[in-house]
Enzyme design. Structure first.
Site, PDB file in Angstrom:
ATOM      1  N   GLU A 280       0.888  -1.195  -0.448  1.00 20.12           N
ATOM      2  CA  GLU A 280       0.238   0.045   0.086  1.00 20.12           C
ATOM      3  C   GLU A 280       1.022   1.270  -0.204  1.00 20.12           C
ATOM      4  OE1 GLU A 280      -3.467  -0.386   1.911  1.00 20.12           O
ATOM      5  OE2 GLU A 280      -2.859   1.120   2.899  1.00 20.12           O
ATOM      6  N   GLU A 283       1.871   2.006  -3.760  1.00 22.07           N
ATOM      7  CA  GLU A 283       0.855   2.573  -3.915  1.00 22.07           C
ATOM      8  C   GLU A 283       0.811   4.167  -3.748  1.00 22.07           C
ATOM      9  OE1 GLU A 283      -2.913   0.668  -3.327  1.00 22.07           O
ATOM     10  OE2 GLU A 283      -3.682   0.251  -4.993  1.00 22.07           O
ATOM     11  N   CYS A 300      -8.450  -2.402   4.594  1.00 18.18           N
ATOM     12  CA  CYS A 300      -8.462  -3.361   4.699  1.00 18.18           C
ATOM     13  C   CYS A 300      -9.827  -3.811   5.528  1.00 18.18           C
ATOM     14  CB  CYS A 300      -8.042  -3.392   6.191  1.00 18.18           C
ATOM     15  SG  CYS A 300      -6.373  -2.151   5.304  1.00 18.18           S
ATOM     16  N   SER A 320      -7.759   1.544  -2.286  1.00 17.17           N
ATOM     17  CA  SER A 320      -6.463   1.137  -2.518  1.00 17.17           C
ATOM     18  C   SER A 320      -7.214  -0.572  -2.983  1.00 17.17           C
ATOM     19  CB  SER A 320      -5.477   0.838  -0.995  1.00 17.17           C
ATOM     20  OG  SER A 320      -4.767  -0.327  -1.043  1.00 17.17           O
ATOM     21  N   LYS A 359     -16.145 -10.473   7.148  1.00 17.50           N
ATOM     22  CA  LYS A 359     -14.455 -11.132   6.936  1.00 17.50           C
ATOM     23  C   LYS A 359     -15.149 -12.580   5.889  1.00 17.50           C
ATOM     24  CE  LYS A 359     -11.189  -8.609   7.750  1.00 17.50           C
ATOM     25  NZ  LYS A 359     -10.099  -8.288   6.667  1.00 17.50           N
ATOM     26  N   GLU A 362     -16.450 -11.258   3.002  1.00 20.03           N
ATOM     27  CA  GLU A 362     -14.819 -11.215   1.675  1.00 20.03           C
ATOM     28  C   GLU A 362     -14.295 -12.643   1.629  1.00 20.03           C
ATOM     29  OE1 GLU A 362     -11.881  -9.858   4.056  1.00 20.03           O
ATOM     30  OE2 GLU A 362     -10.986  -8.805   2.156  1.00 20.03           O
ATOM     31  N   GLU A 367     -14.070 -11.737  -6.875  1.00 22.76           N
ATOM     32  CA  GLU A 367     -12.447 -11.738  -6.468  1.00 22.76           C
ATOM     33  C   GLU A 367     -12.189 -12.286  -6.435  1.00 22.76           C
ATOM     34  OE1 GLU A 367     -14.967 -10.050  -5.427  1.00 22.76           O
ATOM     35  OE2 GLU A 367     -15.478  -7.812  -6.686  1.00 22.76           O
ATOM     36  N   CYS A 505     -10.574  -2.132  14.446  1.00 21.15           N
ATOM     37  CA  CYS A 505     -10.920  -3.572  14.695  1.00 21.15           C
ATOM     38  C   CYS A 505     -11.354  -4.360  16.007  1.00 21.15           C
ATOM     39  CB  CYS A 505      -9.759  -4.798  13.728  1.00 21.15           C
ATOM     40  SG  CYS A 505      -9.753  -4.003  11.872  1.00 21.15           S
TER      41      CYS A 505
END
Lengths: 584, 163
Positions: A280, A283, A300, A320, A359, A362, A367, A505
């Protein structure tokens, strides 16, 4: 501020006039029973449990909503008021399924505790039951409307803290049900899977979709090499499930517990976090050089990502492309590690232990699957689920010796630990980006400006000749504020960290229900959890992600360099605008 | 079916006007009234469009539409049956008539049969309590209805449709 002199249970006190009776009572150690009330949410006054007697009033008053006045005399207890409260609780449970022993929340259910504390021992009223099917369309959140007591905490947290407005009360009277618009399933709604509805629900009307059974089966399967890796926020909170004080770091015990459960290897999601930072930061540096797609938005938090896809699809080019730390590590486990160990990736079963229910969604995203079509992460358990698994297995967690992660994917720098708290990704990214941009080693590693973020914080960080405008937001209502500023273009931001959950988190939708003396979303509990992470960081000898020797080795052996073709193939992802569109 | 996927231009204009006003979201009910007036009911597609145009969450639109009995969520049938469940009609056995309609049509109050022929709704007092129990089918009023007669009314309509 003007004060009022009042009496509560014959005790004289002087409190600001803006206080409610409930708040005033708390200042002298009286905790009036409550159900729908939540300190971080708007006042609902729906459950009537917190009633008190006020002299001169012929009706009981709800202490959560009634403000104090000069000379007010309040009684919080009397035989009559206790009887009235008990009746109210009995009426609330009169159509509640009586299946406490088989319920997920047995033992930590607010309704159960309330009924007990109010002395409900008989079921005097037993009315018609509400019959609703279990709604389990979502990969993350299941909804059991039969257990709903219509306190509207979920509706409020979804609207006020998260700005999603996914939930509302539909229909009326006995038929009232909390649901997404048009009674759609959660999977077909704007739900972003943050799981805060699960956190604030006093009963089990909202729960995470369990993955425990599939993990038990995988652990018993001799053909599978079963790996667990744990997110930074777990170590700071898991102890609460075993009566340890909030903020007790339990990294080593968690690793031991996972080995005892039968996992073949235990790695640290932190390794993925270090890798995320390296990718990152790379990036960011590129975007700064080309002056394009700034600000860079972190990626994230899968809750935030889905929010962006529903609510701000126009900002997708800013996000990102880095996968989350969990997905980066899981991908490496089924590629790099599998190759190194000579195991067929199809025989590797990866479990993420996460503070997060998004998650679970996710790992199912198209993808995020391998080119061969298998998932990189096979299951995700929340902190709560892991606590349950440890207890179910009969492991005495507090007496466990500490042990270390497996290597090489278990070693991490201090920067990675910070991922668990709001501002942490920012700080970790700055440590690496600053060195990359200036070419000089950083002397001061602690970026105090982006710590202790209560919702939203902006800062300007001087990096060499560059002034980087950064912002950190947690809770999506705060994210909306900063994103609207970005869209208005009043200031050039360079890097924005976004976390769906309040506090980051550590306040995730899969974290333990709070111990006595704390409440859900309590900033105090998040401060303690964050402190544990900052202490872990401070104590580590290597605190910059790009100095992690195993990360350096990984690039040397496998990925070549940050942003390489291979890194892009394995560690980066894409996003898609989603229907239904959200309302900003 | 373009008129069922996009709101009428007049309604869009009305919503745009509402957005200019203070507390634009408080015009939600007025907007829903207009849509029901035009289309006879509130479809999910229309409500979703209202949410986007008025910038009110869909869940709120849905909550309001399901809270008020006046709002219909399904199109009216060709034969729209309205049964009075006011006190006098109820005392005179309107509940048994409701049961007869339900079992004959296989639908609940507020619903429409899958062939779009019948829709069933309840009303409160129509002011003709002397004629209790009262049923209206479209604009036709039927007085002192019995459960058997209710079934007959349905069969008659079905017969006419088949002819």
């Amino acid at each position: 501020m003007k004060h009022a002199n009042i009496y509560i249970d014959n005790e004289k006190l002087s409190v600001p006039e803006s206080m409610t009776i409930m708040e005033a009572a708390e200042t002298i150690g009286i905790r009036i029973p409550r159900l729908c009330y939540h300190p971080q949410l708007s006042i609902e006054g729906a459950c009537r449990v917190c009633i008190v007697q006020v002299e001169g009033s012929n009706k009981y008053m709800t202490s959560c909503s009634a403000k104090v006045w000069e000379g007010m005399r309040v009684k919080t207890n009397s035989p009559e008021i206790r009887q009235a409260r008990r009746d109210i609780v009995e009426l609330i449970i009169d159509n509640h399924p009586m299946e406490c022993q088989t319920c997920e929340r047995d033992g930590n259910c607010e309704l159960q505790n309330l009924a007990y504390s109010q002395g409900v021992r008989d079921r005097l009223f037993e009315g018609k039951r509400k019959l609703h099917p279990l709604e389990s369309s979502s990969a993350s959140v299941i909804r059991n409307a039969e257990k709903c007591v219509l306190c509207r905490r979920c509706v409020r947290v979804c609207a006020e803290i998260q700005g999603i407005h996914n939930l509302s009360q539909l229909h009326r009277g006995f038929n009232t049900v909390v649901s997404p618009a048009f009674e759609a399933g959660m999977a077909d709604s704007v739900c972003i899977n943050c799981g805060q509805c699960i956190n604030v629900c006093p009963t089990a009307a909202f729960l995470e979709k369990p993955h425990t059974e599939r993990i038990w089966r995988a652990l018993e399967n001799p053909d599978l090499f079963v790996i667990a890796h744990i997110a930074p926020a777990i170590r700071a909170a898991i102890g609460e499930g075993f009566n340890l004080p909030p903020g007790t770091p339990c990294t080593g015990q968690t690793v031991t517990a996972l080995r005892r459960l039968g996992f073949d290897a235990v790695f640290d999601t932190n390794f993925g976090a270090d890798l995320t930072i390296v990718e990152e930061a790379n990036e960011l540096v590129h975007r700064l050089e080309k002056n394009e797609n700034l600000p860079l938005l972190t990626s994230c938090s899968p809750g935030w990502i889905k929010f962006m896809e529903h609510f701000y699809p126009e900002l997708i080019p800013h996000a990102s492309t880095c996968k989350s730390p969990m997905q980066m590590l899981s991908t490496l486990l089924k590629t790099y590690y599998a190759e190194k160990k000579g195991i067929d990736p199809q025989n590797i079963y990866v479990v993420g232990v996460m503070p997060c229910v998004a998650k679970k969604f996710e790992i199912e995203r198209p993808e995020q699957q391998s080119p061969e079509g298998y998932p990189y992460t096979d299951a995700v358990v929340t902190t709560r689920e892991l606590i349950w698994m440890i207890k179910a297995y009969g492991i005495d967690f507090t007496r466990l010796p500490e042990s270390d992660f497996d290597h090489p994917l278990g070693y991490s720098t201090g920067a990675a630990d910070l991922f668990g708290t709001t501002g942490g990704v920012m700080e970790a990214a700055l440590r690496t980006a600053a060195e990359k941009l200036t070419g000089k080693p950083l002397t001061e590693l602690n970026f105090e400006d982006v710590r202790q973020v209560e919702g939203l914080k902006e800062a300007t960080i001087q990096v060499g000749k560059l002034s980087l405008n950064v912002a950190v937001a947690n809770g999506l209502t705060n994210a909306k504020i900063i994103l609207e500023k970005v869209k208005a273009g009043e200031k050039q931001y360079h890097l924005i960290e976004l976390m769906a959950c309040p506090g980051g988190c550590i306040g995730g939708g899969g974290q333990p229900y709070p111990p006595d003396g704390y409440y859900v979303l309590d900033p105090e509990i998040n401060k303690l959890r964050a402190k544990a992470l900052y202490n872990i960081d401070q104590a580590k000898s290597i605190r910059k992600s790009h100095e992690n020797p195993y990360i350096l080795k990984l690039y040397e052996e496998f990925l070549k360099e940050p942003g390489s073709h291979k890194a892009h193939e394995l560690l980066h992802t894409t996003y898609t605008p989603r229907e239904p569109k959200g309302i900003k | 079916m373009s008129d069922h996927t996009k709101l009428d231009s007049e309604i869009i204009k009305f919503i745009d006007e509402c957005r200019e006003k203070e507390h634009a979201d408080s015009y939600l009910i007025a907007v829903l009234h207009k849509i029901q007036g035009k289309y006879g009911y509130l479809s999910d597609v229309h409500m979703h469009e209202v949410a986007q145009r008025l910038q009110v969450p869909s869940s709120t639109v849905s909550g309001v539409a399901t809270f008020y009995h006046f709002f219909r969520l399904q199109p009216k049938g060709k034969y729209h049956i309205s049964l009075c469940l006011g006190t006098a009609c109820f005392v005179k056995g309107a509940d048994k008539i409701l049961e007869a309609f339900r079992s004959e049509l296989g639908i609940e109050l507020g619903e429409t049969t899958s062939d779009k022929l019948f829709s069933l709704e309840c009303s409160r007092c129509l002011g003709v309590c002397a004629l209790a129990p009262v049923v209206t089918i479209n604009d036709q009023v039927y007085s002192k209805v019995s459960p058997t007669q209710a079934a007959e009314l349905i069969n008659k309509a079905r017969f006419e449709e088949a002819a």
